[in-house]
Enzyme design. Structure first.
Site, PDB file in Angstrom:
ATOM      1  N   ASN A 159     -14.907   3.149   9.433  1.00  0.00           N
ATOM      2  CA  ASN A 159     -16.150   3.353  10.526  1.00  0.00           C
ATOM      3  C   ASN A 159     -16.657   2.148  10.640  1.00  0.00           C
ATOM      4  O   ASN A 159     -17.931   2.200  11.203  1.00  0.00           O
ATOM      5  CB  ASN A 159     -16.937   4.482  10.028  1.00  0.00           C
ATOM      6  CG  ASN A 159     -17.118   5.282  11.268  1.00  0.00           C
ATOM      7  OD1 ASN A 159     -17.054   5.089  12.443  1.00  0.00           O
ATOM      8  ND2 ASN A 159     -17.953   6.760  10.867  1.00  0.00           N
ATOM      9  N   HIS A 169      -3.044   1.184   6.869  1.00  0.00           N
ATOM     10  CA  HIS A 169      -3.389   1.057   5.353  1.00  0.00           C
ATOM     11  C   HIS A 169      -3.105   2.664   4.757  1.00  0.00           C
ATOM     12  O   HIS A 169      -3.520   3.357   5.542  1.00  0.00           O
ATOM     13  CB  HIS A 169      -4.537   0.661   4.921  1.00  0.00           C
ATOM     14  CG  HIS A 169      -5.042   0.803   3.384  1.00  0.00           C
ATOM     15  ND1 HIS A 169      -4.143   0.415   2.452  1.00  0.00           N
ATOM     16  CD2 HIS A 169      -6.097   1.498   2.667  1.00  0.00           C
ATOM     17  CE1 HIS A 169      -4.504   0.558   1.405  1.00  0.00           C
ATOM     18  NE2 HIS A 169      -5.616   1.149   1.275  1.00  0.00           N
ATOM     19  N   ASP A 197      -7.142   6.122  -4.135  1.00  0.00           N
ATOM     20  CA  ASP A 197      -6.123   4.831  -3.506  1.00  0.00           C
ATOM     21  C   ASP A 197      -5.856   4.033  -4.845  1.00  0.00           C
ATOM     22  O   ASP A 197      -6.646   3.693  -5.467  1.00  0.00           O
ATOM     23  CB  ASP A 197      -7.094   4.137  -2.582  1.00  0.00           C
ATOM     24  CG  ASP A 197      -6.317   3.070  -1.921  1.00  0.00           C
ATOM     25  OD1 ASP A 197      -5.124   2.867  -2.156  1.00  0.00           O
ATOM     26  OD2 ASP A 197      -6.750   2.595  -0.891  1.00  0.00           O
ATOM     27  N   CYS A 203       0.829  -1.043   0.014  1.00  0.00           N
ATOM     28  CA  CYS A 203      -0.087  -0.112  -0.306  1.00  0.00           C
ATOM     29  C   CYS A 203       0.746   1.402  -0.033  1.00  0.00           C
ATOM     30  O   CYS A 203       0.608   2.194  -0.711  1.00  0.00           O
ATOM     31  CB  CYS A 203      -1.120   0.054   1.114  1.00  0.00           C
ATOM     32  SG  CYS A 203      -0.285  -0.045   2.789  1.00  0.00           S
TER      33      CYS A 203
END
Length: 732
Positions: free
Chosen positions: A444, A381, A404, A322
């Protein structure tokens, strides 16, 4: 204009699909020549082009110390070409064969990009010389005349295409148009402009622009929530050929040229092309600790080597995880002028069915059932945020957008993610494109521990609403410290606003699984916790499990500890350590972990994931908890001799002492520093235990100022070993 361009009949034609008049124009590279003489009809015999105004030379003011690159903040780009930012005036000088007479002479400029330049697509831009420049619109005016020369101030549109334009000067004669011949030294790169109020990426704070556009070194935060580690990453967006490599990525993604003025479109296609899944993009990901035919993700020190290798080979570069995807994406964004930052989310959820909860299934004994458990939590991440307006969304959702490049789940059929408005994620407005539900779940989700009862009902043993997205950070502005941005993504855990945001997300179609078909009876009179001792790689350490009995009852418990090496991006592999113990009256106890148990299994991250579950014998209730821990890894030391002066040879040394109880084999060292030295590599076949290796390197720093050197060491037994040093390069 398009009729006059020779379409190179001999070239293989792209088949025209549907109602297109022209083939797709999605490469900045290919070009067709424009005619130097464009006749209006038959040319009379005595016509001599030299009788008319004739361009002798075009001077671009393109050196780093000259006005254009200074005013446009592009003086750091290692490129001989003119690089300017859109929506802001720049200057060029045209030398004619005789003085220019405005009453009788007429000339104009033509900027062209791509293969089939068309005025209505913004790929052919004729600019007449006028008296005024309107802000943010194409135009040119003469600001100085002397002898045979005129100096022009040229304004580009604040919405124009980003890329490399070709420049022609056209002169009108009664019989036709005369153009300058193709001259690559007058090519002009036009970039996004965060300094221009009309640009979609305008950022109004100078300190933020210096950090998010002009800083070519960043910090990656890794480790875990209880043990935050950081390392430097060289973005190197100004290094030689990086700008061309970044423009090539848009060609690779086949983004139409007319879409290349829009940061939303650019981010969307770039998040797909940064990874190699489904389009042979830049980086091939690998999470299984075998990197035989490439570079281990932990060994990279920056983006430059990766982008240049991809630009020359056109093949995915191996390997990334990542932070590598995020580091390269950040380089791409900053290089084109889009403000960007690298963000780390600690305890990041990978929710594979977007139901806003991570399901961990326990068996009857209270141990995690690895076959049924498909969701996973990463100890951290990394992704990126890019700054832009969002005219496609309601007011208030511009600003930072999550993008991302790590391939996790597909979006519109490709592995990509974003741009998702951070503001929309915070308020639960996950109906707005792109991929807001996935990002919302990353920060979340709830963690739900459940098991099947004998009669088939699902019993929920514990719901942890605070484990995911515990801390979200990025590098501070102007320093190497950490800036917390958790509250940009979510309201205070458990607050009224946070529950409202969750309800909003559910209302907009994020599936919040109900617990109606299951029984939830939380355990209230006993608490359990565990601590993992800080330890250095290669040494033994212990895990301490503690109970707190809040009742007057006497309880005994059967406790299970399972220790897993963390495999990124996948469910847990078989644990390297399992232990069960009976605990009388819920006393604390220690579990010893020996280095011999984990060293042979240890992966990249030197991090472990511990699950502890306890079953209370008297009530049958199950307590469950999980935590990650990271071992201390030795560091590299970088030293300089004497002061460092630009353009003068100097020497550096990198030192490393092997702390392990074994000899390290096939050890690769890397060292780089933007503006100081390009990446250097050296392999050492062996480093015996307790011995120290020293590597001396000579280099000639290019740019004065405060610079950073970054080193990494990598071998099969030891990864994520870094060192860095800030150095002041003096002016010669």
């Amino acid at each position: 204009m398009s009729e006059t361009i020779n379409t190179n009949e001999g070239k293989k034609k792209t088949p025209l699909n549907g109602r297109r008049a022209l083939p797709p124009n999605n490469s900045n590279d290919e070009e067709n020549e424009v005619p130097e003489m464009e006749a209006f009809g038959l040319i009379p015999r005595g016509f001599n082009p030299k009788d008319y105004l004739h361009v002798v030379n075009v001077y671009m003011f393109k050196d780093p110390h000259e006005i254009n690159k200074q005013q446009h903040h592009t003086d750091k780009y290692d490129s001989p070409k003119l690089i300017v930012r859109r929506g802001q005036a720049f200057q060029i000088q045209i030398d004619f064969n005789r003085p220019y007479k405005p009453e009788t002479d007429q000339f104009w400029l033509e900027y062209l990009i791509g293969r089939y330049p068309q005025q209505n697509k913004g790929t052919y831009i004729p600019i007449l010389v006028g008296d005024v420049l309107k802000p943010g619109e194409w135009g040119a005016k003469i600001i100085h005349k002397e002898n045979n020369s005129v100096r022009l101030s040229i304004m580009s549109s604040a919405t124009c295409i980003i890329g490399k334009f070709r420049l022609y000067v056209a002169v009108w004669t009664p019989f036709g148009i005369l153009r300058t011949h193709r001259n690559s030294t007058t090519d002009t790169y036009i970039l996004f402009n965060p300094w221009c109020q009309q640009d979609a990426v305008y950022l109004d704070d100078e300190k933020e622009r210096e950090e998010y556009v002009l800083n070519d070194v960043g910090i990656v935060f890794h480790g875990n929530i209880n043990d935050i580690k950081l390392r430097s990453w060289s973005y190197g967006q100004f290094e030689e050929n990086i700008l061309d490599a970044c423009l090539f990525l848009m060609d690779k993604a086949q983004l139409e040229l007319s879409g290349r003025g829009n940061p939303i479109k650019i981010c969307r296609v770039a998040s797909a092309v940064i990874n190699s899944r489904d389009d042979d993009g830049v980086i091939a990901g690998s999470w299984d600790n075998t990197y035989t035919y490439g570079v281990a993700p932990a060994a990279w020190t920056g983006s430059v080597d990766i982008l240049l290798e991809y630009y020359s080979s056109k093949q995915p570069v191996r390997y990334g995880q990542c932070w590598v995807f995020a580091g390269v994406f950040n380089t791409f964004l900053r290089c084109l002028g889009i403000p960007a930052r690298l963000v780390t989310n600690y305890s990041s959820a990978h929710d594979n069915n977007a139901n806003l909860r991570l399901d961990f299934f326990l068996d009857d004994e209270g141990q995690v059932d690895t076959k049924l458990t498909k969701d996973s939590v990463w100890n951290y991440h990394c992704w990126n945020e890019a700054w832009m307006t969002r005219p496609d969304l309601p007011v208030g959702f511009g600003g930072w957008q999550v993008v991302d490049g790590t391939p996790q789940e597909t979006s519109d059929g490709m592995y990509r993610c974003g741009p998702a408005s951070v503001q929309a994620v915070k308020h639960g407005h996950v109906c707005f494109q792109f991929d807001a539900p996935f990002v919302y779940a990353e920060v979340n989700s709830d963690v739900v521990y459940s098991r099947r009862d004998k009669n088939g009902t699902q019993v929920i043993e514990k719901i942890d609403t605070t484990h995911i997205g515990q801390l979200i950070v990025t590098k501070e502005i102007g320093g190497d410290g950490m800036m917390e941005i958790t509250e940009e993504y979510k309201f205070q855990e458990g607050s009224e606003e946070e529950r409202l945001a969750l309800e909003t997300a559910v209302m907009y179609g994020v599936k919040k699984q109900t617990t109606q078909d299951s029984v939830y009876q939380p355990q209230t009179d006993v608490d359990m916790d565990f601590q993992v001792q800080k330890a250095v790689l290669g040494s033994d350490f212990k895990v301490t499990i503690t109970f707190r009995n809040k009742s007057h009852n006497y309880y005994t418990a059967t406790t299970y500890l399972s220790g897993n090496i963390i495999y990124f991006l996948s469910a847990m592999e078989a644990p390297f350590r399992k232990q069960s113990a009976s605990v009388e009256d819920l006393l604390s106890f220690d579990v010893a972990i020996k280095s011999s148990e984990y060293m042979s299994e240890l992966l990249d991250q030197a991090s472990f994931h511990f699950f502890v579950t306890a079953r209370i014998s008297e009530t049958g209730k199950i307590l469950a908890m999980q935590k990650a821990t990271v071992l201390e890894i030795p560091t590299l030391r970088i030293k300089t001799r004497g002061e460092m002066v630009a353009n003068k040879e100097t020497s550096l040394t990198v030192e490393f002492t092997n702390p392990l109880k074994q000899t390290l084999e096939n050890v690769m060292l890397r060292l780089e520093g933007p503006g100081v030295l390009t990446t250097m590599k050296k392999e050492f076949s062996q480093i015996p235990k307790n011995s120290t290796l020293t590597w001396e390197v000579k280099c000639i720093p290019k740019r004065p100022g405060l610079r950073k050197l970054i080193a990494s060491l990598n071998c099969d037994a030891l990864r994520h070993v870094y060192g860095e040093l800030n150095v002041q390069i003096q002016k010669p």
